[in-house]
Design a protein around this motif. Structure first.
Motif, PDB file in Angstrom:
ATOM      1  N   LYS A   1      42.139 -26.846  26.274  1.00 26.27           N
ATOM      2  CA  LYS A   1      42.723 -25.614  26.813  1.00 26.27           C
ATOM      3  C   LYS A   1      42.641 -24.483  25.778  1.00 26.27           C
ATOM      4  O   LYS A   1      42.277 -23.356  26.108  1.00 26.27           O
TER       5      LYS A   1
ATOM      6  N   TYR B   1      35.932 -19.406  25.754  1.00 26.46           N
ATOM      7  CA  TYR B   1      35.358 -19.404  27.102  1.00 26.46           C
ATOM      8  C   TYR B   1      36.274 -18.733  28.124  1.00 26.46           C
ATOM      9  O   TYR B   1      36.240 -19.065  29.307  1.00 26.46           O
ATOM     10  N   LYS B   2      37.062 -17.788  27.695  1.00 27.51           N
ATOM     11  CA  LYS B   2      38.051 -17.117  28.556  1.00 27.51           C
ATOM     12  C   LYS B   2      37.407 -16.534  29.822  1.00 27.51           C
ATOM     13  O   LYS B   2      37.977 -16.615  30.897  1.00 27.51           O
TER      14      LYS B   2
ATOM     15  N   LEU C   1      40.814 -27.556  34.867  1.00 29.55           N
ATOM     16  CA  LEU C   1      41.051 -28.441  33.727  1.00 29.55           C
ATOM     17  C   LEU C   1      41.926 -29.634  34.105  1.00 29.55           C
ATOM     18  O   LEU C   1      41.698 -30.745  33.626  1.00 29.55           O
TER      19      LEU C   1
ATOM     20  N   TYR D   1      35.178 -17.666  31.569  1.00 31.94           N
ATOM     21  CA  TYR D   1      34.856 -18.712  32.549  1.00 31.94           C
ATOM     22  C   TYR D   1      36.114 -19.435  33.055  1.00 31.94           C
ATOM     23  O   TYR D   1      36.011 -20.393  33.820  1.00 31.94           O
ATOM     24  N   GLU D   2      37.278 -18.981  32.644  1.00 29.13           N
ATOM     25  CA  GLU D   2      38.533 -19.681  32.903  1.00 29.13           C
ATOM     26  C   GLU D   2      38.801 -19.978  34.383  1.00 29.13           C
ATOM     27  O   GLU D   2      39.466 -20.961  34.705  1.00 29.13           O
TER      28      GLU D   2
ATOM     29  N   TYR E   1      26.771 -21.912  29.533  1.00 26.27           N
ATOM     30  CA  TYR E   1      28.075 -21.354  29.164  1.00 26.27           C
ATOM     31  C   TYR E   1      28.123 -21.107  27.657  1.00 26.27           C
ATOM     32  O   TYR E   1      28.258 -22.037  26.872  1.00 26.27           O
TER      33      TYR E   1
ATOM     34  N   PHE F   1      32.150 -23.936  35.640  1.00 26.98           N
ATOM     35  CA  PHE F   1      32.372 -24.164  34.211  1.00 26.98           C
ATOM     36  C   PHE F   1      33.080 -25.506  34.003  1.00 26.98           C
ATOM     37  O   PHE F   1      32.704 -26.279  33.127  1.00 26.98           O
ATOM     38  N   TYR F   2      34.085 -25.789  34.817  1.00 25.30           N
ATOM     39  CA  TYR F   2      34.834 -27.043  34.670  1.00 25.30           C
ATOM     40  C   TYR F   2      33.987 -28.254  35.054  1.00 25.30           C
ATOM     41  O   TYR F   2      34.140 -29.324  34.460  1.00 25.30           O
TER      42      TYR F   2
ATOM     43  N   ILE G   1      39.107 -23.199  25.504  1.00 31.89           N
ATOM     44  CA  ILE G   1      38.760 -22.319  26.629  1.00 31.89           C
ATOM     45  C   ILE G   1      39.330 -20.929  26.402  1.00 31.89           C
ATOM     46  O   ILE G   1      38.629 -19.921  26.562  1.00 31.89           O
TER      47      ILE G   1
ATOM     48  N   LEU H   1      31.964 -28.675  31.939  1.00 34.52           N
ATOM     49  CA  LEU H   1      32.829 -29.225  30.893  1.00 34.52           C
ATOM     50  C   LEU H   1      33.062 -30.711  31.124  1.00 34.52           C
ATOM     51  O   LEU H   1      32.983 -31.518  30.191  1.00 34.52           O
TER      52      LEU H   1
ATOM     53  N   LYS I   1      29.621 -19.446  24.115  1.00 32.83           N
ATOM     54  CA  LYS I   1      30.880 -19.040  23.485  1.00 32.83           C
ATOM     55  C   LYS I   1      30.910 -17.513  23.373  1.00 32.83           C
ATOM     56  O   LYS I   1      29.892 -16.881  23.155  1.00 32.83           O
TER      57      LYS I   1
END
Length: 113
Positions: free
Chosen positions: A58, A65-66, A14, A68-69, A110, A74-75, A61, A78, A112
């Motif tokens: 944040k 989307y935890k 992020l 994929y943290e 991705y 994922f980023y 996420i 995003l 939810k």
């Protein structure tokens, strides 16, 4: 740095998207701001003009989307979706920017949770 200048293929987390972040001058997710996505925002100014953390992406996420943290891909997705937001989420249906962001991420695999 502005969002359109980021090379999403090099994004790993992020912070690579948000950098030093921006500050919402109008307050924390209030009024007309509520349905809008601020990919670069990390802070807001409270009623006394004190800088407070308000990192909407944040929080999204953590909430949706935890799983994929720690997923670098994922980023990257995003980042691409945030860049698509700047262009108006062309071809993506939704009643507000958040719904369109979720749909954009879903289109990239991705979902939810």
């Amino acid at each position: 740095m502005i969002l359109s200048e980021i090379d999403c293929s090099k994004v790993k987390n992020l912070d690579d998207i948000q950098g030093s972040g921006t500050t919402d001058q109008t307050g924390e997710n209030k009024g007309i701001d509520k349905g809008k996505v601020a990919c670069m925002q990390k802070y807001y100014l409270d009623d006394k003009k004190n800088k407070k953390e308000a990192n909407e992406i944040k929080m999204m996420i953590i909430k949706y989307y935890k799983k994929y943290e720690v997923d670098e891909n994922f980023y990257k997705a995003l980042c691409n979706c945030c860049q698509e937001k700047v262009k108006g989420f062309l071809g993506i249906e939704g009643s507000n920017q958040w719904e369109k962001l979720y749909k954009c991420l879903s289109n990239k695999g991705y979902k939810k949770s």
